[in-house]
Design a protein around this motif. Structure first.
Motif, short mmCIF file in Angstrom:
data_model
loop_
_atom_site.label_atom_id
_atom_site.label_comp_id
_atom_site.label_asym_id
_atom_site.label_seq_id
_atom_site.Cartn_x
_atom_site.Cartn_y
_atom_site.Cartn_z
N MET A 1 0.84 -1.20 0.00
CA MET A 1 0.00 0.00 0.00
C MET A 1 0.88 1.24 0.00
SD MET A 1 -1.44 0.06 3.89
CE MET A 1 -0.38 -0.41 5.26
N LYS A 2 0.24 2.39 -0.23
CA LYS A 2 0.95 3.65 -0.30
C LYS A 2 0.32 4.63 0.68
CE LYS A 2 2.47 3.04 -5.08
NZ LYS A 2 2.76 3.71 -6.37
N LEU A 3 1.18 5.32 1.43
CA LEU A 3 0.73 6.24 2.48
C LEU A 3 1.41 7.59 2.30
CD1 LEU A 3 1.04 3.79 5.53
CD2 LEU A 3 -1.03 4.29 4.20
N ALA A 4 0.71 8.64 2.69
CA ALA A 4 1.27 9.99 2.62
C ALA A 4 0.73 10.81 3.77
CB ALA A 4 0.92 10.64 1.28
N THR A 5 1.33 11.98 3.97
CA THR A 5 0.90 12.90 5.02
C THR A 5 0.62 14.26 4.40
OG1 THR A 5 2.11 11.77 6.79
CG2 THR A 5 1.58 14.10 7.14
N LEU A 6 -0.63 14.71 4.51
CA LEU A 6 -0.99 16.04 4.03
C LEU A 6 -0.67 17.08 5.11
CD1 LEU A 6 -4.49 15.35 2.41
CD2 LEU A 6 -2.24 15.35 1.31
N LYS A 7 -0.24 18.25 4.66
CA LYS A 7 0.04 19.32 5.62
C LYS A 7 -1.26 19.76 6.28
CE LYS A 7 4.09 21.17 3.23
NZ LYS A 7 4.69 22.35 2.56
N SER A 8 -1.14 20.14 7.56
CA SER A 8 -2.30 20.60 8.32
C SER A 8 -1.81 21.58 9.37
CB SER A 8 -3.01 19.42 9.00
OG SER A 8 -2.21 18.90 10.05
N ALA A 9 -2.72 22.05 10.19
CA ALA A 9 -2.35 23.00 11.24
C ALA A 9 -1.44 22.34 12.27
CB ALA A 9 -3.61 23.54 11.91
N GLY A 10 -1.55 21.04 12.44
CA GLY A 10 -0.70 20.34 13.39
C GLY A 10 0.66 20.00 12.80
N ARG A 11 1.66 19.82 13.65
CA ARG A 11 3.02 19.54 13.20
C ARG A 11 3.15 18.20 12.48
NH1 ARG A 11 7.34 22.57 15.63
NH2 ARG A 11 6.57 24.09 17.15
N GLU A 157 18.10 -10.94 9.57
CA GLU A 157 16.80 -11.46 9.11
C GLU A 157 15.65 -10.82 9.87
OE1 GLU A 157 14.47 -15.74 8.49
OE2 GLU A 157 16.59 -15.71 9.05
N GLN A 158 15.82 -10.69 11.18
CA GLN A 158 14.78 -10.04 11.99
C GLN A 158 14.61 -8.59 11.58
OE1 GLN A 158 15.55 -10.30 16.21
NE2 GLN A 158 13.76 -9.09 16.78
N CYS A 159 15.71 -7.92 11.28
CA CYS A 159 15.65 -6.51 10.87
C CYS A 159 14.97 -6.35 9.51
CB CYS A 159 17.06 -5.91 10.84
SG CYS A 159 17.78 -5.69 12.49
N ALA A 160 15.17 -7.32 8.62
CA ALA A 160 14.49 -7.28 7.33
C ALA A 160 12.98 -7.29 7.52
CB ALA A 160 14.92 -8.46 6.46
N GLY A 161 12.51 -8.06 8.48
CA GLY A 161 11.08 -8.14 8.75
C GLY A 161 10.51 -6.92 9.44
N ALA A 162 11.39 -6.07 9.96
CA ALA A 162 10.95 -4.86 10.65
C ALA A 162 10.81 -3.66 9.73
CB ALA A 162 11.92 -4.52 11.78
N ILE A 163 11.15 -3.83 8.44
CA ILE A 163 11.04 -2.72 7.49
C ILE A 163 9.58 -2.55 7.10
CG2 ILE A 163 11.68 -1.91 5.19
CD1 ILE A 163 14.33 -3.47 5.55
N ARG A 164 9.01 -1.44 7.48
CA ARG A 164 7.58 -1.19 7.24
C ARG A 164 7.33 -0.46 5.92
NH1 ARG A 164 7.16 -4.63 10.45
NH2 ARG A 164 6.57 -4.43 12.65
N LEU A 165 8.13 0.56 5.63
CA LEU A 165 7.87 1.42 4.48
C LEU A 165 9.18 1.81 3.81
CD1 LEU A 165 5.28 3.72 6.28
CD2 LEU A 165 4.72 2.18 4.38
N VAL A 166 9.08 2.12 2.52
CA VAL A 166 10.22 2.55 1.71
C VAL A 166 9.86 3.90 1.09
CG1 VAL A 166 11.78 1.94 -0.18
CG2 VAL A 166 10.69 0.12 1.18
N PRO A 204 7.00 -2.58 1.30
CA PRO A 204 7.88 -3.35 0.42
C PRO A 204 7.14 -4.28 -0.54
CG PRO A 204 8.81 -3.28 2.62
CD PRO A 204 7.44 -2.66 2.71
N ASP A 205 6.03 -4.89 -0.10
CA ASP A 205 5.31 -5.82 -0.97
C ASP A 205 4.76 -5.13 -2.22
OD1 ASP A 205 3.45 -4.72 1.19
OD2 ASP A 205 2.01 -5.48 -0.27
N GLU A 206 4.46 -3.85 -2.11
CA GLU A 206 3.92 -3.10 -3.25
C GLU A 206 4.97 -2.90 -4.34
OE1 GLU A 206 1.13 -0.93 -5.51
OE2 GLU A 206 0.87 -2.26 -3.77
N LEU A 207 6.25 -3.05 -3.99
CA LEU A 207 7.34 -2.86 -4.94
C LEU A 207 7.60 -4.10 -5.78
CD1 LEU A 207 9.70 -0.97 -2.49
CD2 LEU A 207 8.41 0.04 -4.38
N GLY A 208 7.01 -5.22 -5.44
CA GLY A 208 7.15 -6.44 -6.22
C GLY A 208 8.59 -6.90 -6.34
#
Length: 341
Positions: A1-11, A157-166, A204-208
């Protein structure tokens, strides 16, 4: 999946799920108001976010809105930790060769890494601000990952599994401030300006097939003042993969969810005039310092200047069909006139 952050009044902005084609997005306040919240509760949030992603892609999302890259902040507008590696030893070799110095043998077995400022990243379309062009303003196009929680001493190997987003990053450097800082023997601080990350962070899965061995194996496209400057493959000549970089960072401490680890400047080994310049048939560069190193080696002194006010840099990565994966980092160098809102 793909995620983003829109600017807002909060930091910390507002989390949105983005469609695969980067055309639409949806706010998800009932799942996670911010990306950091989603990372802190990943096991619960991720499946629900994936459902929204599926709805966006098949057109059934009920609250979709247009996705506009220029309205984005970096996916994490601020992070608990930002550590940047130097995984492309070709880059290090060039730095050393330009000043007739050898690369220590340990550099090939133990990653280089520094801890950067993470309290205030800038948006991917925000200006690169500085007070003085004489600081030697340089781009550094890189790949970065965001982790979940990582235990101290975790294996590769454990660290590879901890990668959430690229995602992508422009790790701006002020080159003319670096020598004085390093001479003190205490690392970078003033010489590292605020970094900007790509509008979109991707699982990562979205990158195929492009994501393999904890590396992103696609060309990273860099344009400087609307001219092609670099297109090296981020998966080639990467001495340490991201799992190894995460393990290095976690050797003596736990890493909190939301830790960002950078690859360092992407750099491919090339020969010929000016090394790998696109002009001479190569894959180009991801920073001006590397071109200046080649010029020093070949001509005795650099001839290409660092960036000046008004210069523009664009960093992007596309898939096999030419579609943007992360959106673009598109920045102009500007004189700093006060804190941005």
């Amino acid at each position: 999946m793909k995620l983003a952050t829109l600017k807002s009044a909060g930091r910390d902005g507002v989390l949105v799920v983005v469609s695969r084609d980067l055309v639409t997005c949806q706010r998800v306040p009932k799942i996670a108001a911010t990306l950091q919240f989603a990372l802190d509760h990943w096991d619960l949030a991720a499946p629900r976010l994936r459902n929204v992603f599926a709805d966006l892609n098949d057109g059934s999302a009920l609250a979709a809105e247009p996705f506009v890259e220029s309205l984005c902040h970096s996916p994490l507008p601020r992070a608990y930790q930002w550590a940047d590696g130097s995984a492309y030893i070709n880059h290090v070799e060039l730095v050393r060769k330009a000043r007739n110095a050898d690369v220590p043998a340990s550099f090939y077995t133990d990653p280089l890494m520094y801890q950067g400022g993470s309290d205030s990243f800038i948006g991917p379309w925000d200006p690169i601000c500085a007070l003085d062009e004489a600081w030697g303003i340089d781009l550094e196009a890189e790949v970065a990952i965001i982790t979940g929680d990582v235990a101290m001493g975790a294996g590769v190997e454990q660290c590879a599994g901890a990668i959430r987003l690229v995602m992508l990053v422009n790790d701006v450097s002020l080159r003319n401030l670096i020598p004085g800082e390093l001479a003190k023997g205490f690392g970078f601080f003033q010489s590292k300006a605020a970094s900007a990350f790509s509008p979109v962070a991707v699982t990562p899965d979205e990158l195929g097939a492009a994501w393999r061995d904890s590396k992103l194996c696609l060309p990273l496209h860099v344009t400087l003042n609307e001219l092609p400057f670099g297109k090296p493959n981020a998966g080639e000549d990467m001495t340490f993969n991201f799992a190894q970089l995460v393990a290095h960072a976690a050797k003596t401490r736990e890493l909190a969810a939301g830790t960002i680890i950078g690859s360092g400047t992407v750099s491919n080994k090339q020969g010929g005039l000016h090394g790998s310049s696109i002009e001479h048939g190569g894959v180009g560069y991801c920073c001006l310092a590397e071109l200046r190193m080649y010029e020093t080696i070949e001509k005795g002194a650099p001839t290409t200047p660092f960036m000046q006010f008004g210069d523009n840099v664009r960093i992007e990565m596309v898939d096999a069909d030419g579609a943007s994966i992360f959106g673009a980092i598109d920045q102009e160098v500007a004189h700093y006139h006060g804190r941005h809102s």
